[in-house]
Design a protein around this motif. Sequence first.
Motif, PDB file in Angstrom:
ATOM      1  N   LYS A 109      -5.843   4.395   0.001  1.00 26.95           N
ATOM      2  CA  LYS A 109      -5.877   5.864   0.025  1.00 26.95           C
ATOM      3  C   LYS A 109      -5.384   6.392  -1.313  1.00 26.95           C
ATOM      4  N   TRP A 110      -4.178   5.962  -1.674  1.00 29.46           N
ATOM      5  CA  TRP A 110      -3.599   6.314  -2.968  1.00 29.46           C
ATOM      6  C   TRP A 110      -2.450   5.373  -3.250  1.00 29.46           C
ATOM      7  N   PHE A 111      -2.147   5.226  -4.541  1.00 29.40           N
ATOM      8  CA  PHE A 111      -1.011   4.423  -4.961  1.00 29.40           C
ATOM      9  C   PHE A 111      -0.454   5.053  -6.224  1.00 29.40           C
ATOM     10  N   ASP A 112       0.861   5.267  -6.255  1.00 30.15           N
ATOM     11  CA  ASP A 112       1.524   5.860  -7.411  1.00 30.15           C
ATOM     12  C   ASP A 112       2.526   4.844  -7.954  1.00 30.15           C
ATOM     13  N   LYS A 113       2.190   4.252  -9.087  1.00 29.65           N
ATOM     14  CA  LYS A 113       3.037   3.221  -9.684  1.00 29.65           C
ATOM     15  C   LYS A 113       4.412   3.760 -10.042  1.00 29.65           C
ATOM     16  N   LEU A 144      -3.237   0.032  -8.144  1.00 26.48           N
ATOM     17  CA  LEU A 144      -4.378   0.162  -7.239  1.00 26.48           C
ATOM     18  C   LEU A 144      -5.045   1.501  -7.478  1.00 26.48           C
ATOM     19  N   ALA A 145      -6.349   1.542  -7.304  1.00 31.16           N
ATOM     20  CA  ALA A 145      -7.107   2.781  -7.473  1.00 31.16           C
ATOM     21  C   ALA A 145      -7.512   3.328  -6.113  1.00 31.16           C
ATOM     22  N   PRO A 146      -7.516   4.654  -5.943  1.00 33.29           N
ATOM     23  CA  PRO A 146      -7.992   5.236  -4.679  1.00 33.29           C
ATOM     24  C   PRO A 146      -9.409   4.749  -4.382  1.00 33.29           C
ATOM     25  N   GLY A 147      -9.629   4.357  -3.138  1.00 32.96           N
ATOM     26  CA  GLY A 147     -10.941   3.879  -2.718  1.00 32.96           C
ATOM     27  C   GLY A 147     -11.170   2.402  -2.938  1.00 32.96           C
ATOM     28  N   GLU A 148     -10.242   1.730  -3.613  1.00 33.10           N
ATOM     29  CA  GLU A 148     -10.405   0.306  -3.901  1.00 33.10           C
ATOM     30  C   GLU A 148     -10.371  -0.509  -2.611  1.00 33.10           C
ATOM     31  N   ALA A 149     -11.304  -1.445  -2.472  1.00 35.58           N
ATOM     32  CA  ALA A 149     -11.351  -2.337  -1.313  1.00 35.58           C
ATOM     33  C   ALA A 149     -10.390  -3.495  -1.555  1.00 35.58           C
ATOM     34  N   VAL A 150      -9.530  -3.744  -0.588  1.00 32.74           N
ATOM     35  CA  VAL A 150      -8.535  -4.802  -0.687  1.00 32.74           C
ATOM     36  C   VAL A 150      -8.433  -5.524   0.648  1.00 32.74           C
ATOM     37  N   ALA A 151      -7.753  -6.651   0.639  1.00 36.01           N
ATOM     38  CA  ALA A 151      -7.398  -7.363   1.860  1.00 36.01           C
ATOM     39  C   ALA A 151      -5.884  -7.310   1.972  1.00 36.01           C
ATOM     40  N   LEU A 152      -5.387  -6.944   3.149  1.00 36.31           N
ATOM     41  CA  LEU A 152      -3.956  -6.805   3.372  1.00 36.31           C
ATOM     42  C   LEU A 152      -3.497  -7.699   4.512  1.00 36.31           C
ATOM     43  N   ARG A 153      -2.305  -8.244   4.358  1.00 41.45           N
ATOM     44  CA  ARG A 153      -1.603  -8.893   5.461  1.00 41.45           C
ATOM     45  C   ARG A 153      -0.609  -7.835   5.938  1.00 41.45           C
ATOM     46  N   VAL A 154      -0.753  -7.353   7.183  1.00 40.23           N
ATOM     47  CA  VAL A 154      -0.010  -6.189   7.674  1.00 40.23           C
ATOM     48  C   VAL A 154       0.883  -6.586   8.846  1.00 40.23           C
ATOM     49  N   ILE A 155       2.133  -6.088   8.792  1.00 40.26           N
ATOM     50  CA  ILE A 155       3.066  -6.276   9.915  1.00 40.26           C
ATOM     51  C   ILE A 155       3.542  -4.903  10.386  1.00 40.26           C
ATOM     52  N   ASP A 156       4.068  -4.868  11.589  1.00 40.09           N
ATOM     53  CA  ASP A 156       4.723  -3.659  12.081  1.00 40.09           C
ATOM     54  C   ASP A 156       6.184  -3.762  11.667  1.00 40.09           C
ATOM     55  N   GLY A 157       6.559  -2.941  10.678  1.00 38.00           N
ATOM     56  CA  GLY A 157       7.914  -2.951  10.153  1.00 38.00           C
ATOM     57  C   GLY A 157       8.785  -1.925  10.849  1.00 38.00           C
TER      58      GLY A 157
END
Length: 189
Positions: A109-113, A144-157
Amino acid sequence: MTQFDDTTRTVEGHVKWFDPSRGFGFVVSEGGGSDILLHANVLRNFGQSSIADGARVGIVVQQTLRGEQAVEVLHIEPPEGAGMAMLEDFRSLDPEMIRSVPMEPSRVKWFDKVKGFGFANVFGRSDDVFIHVEVLRASGLSDLAPGEAVALRVIDGKRGRMATEICAWEAALRTADPSAVESCGEANG
């Protein structure tokens, strides 16, 4: 006079620095010699828009009038010692459990370094997945750029859904089954 020599060679090395906003960076060869230009377009052809300083790379280089430059990225590995990011939210979790979570196709969605974080959505789901800059660095990426396709390993934190690992979608696709990817580094190799 031609701009390119028609011969290429394969080089193993590490990223000296890469600036996505400038559109280039440099690689230092393990064999020594001059720095090798890595242009953002060559990195994008590999499926990434950024790369962390210190990341190990395999590249095909070609001599130009201005020196050597990468013409193809063969593989990328996170910087030495990067490993899994150990944010406070992950400390109480079993590392093997985290590694067993499948990679999920997602879009940034968005990423702000500067702020050090951003969000993505897993395809087919509307809830946000938090991405911390340390997870990005540990995965060998710098931005990361908005709209960039990535693969994530996601947990419920403790504070909601969080990425524990991230890689460019094209890197995940290099395996037969992206959900079986053990780690982005293995997918890149």
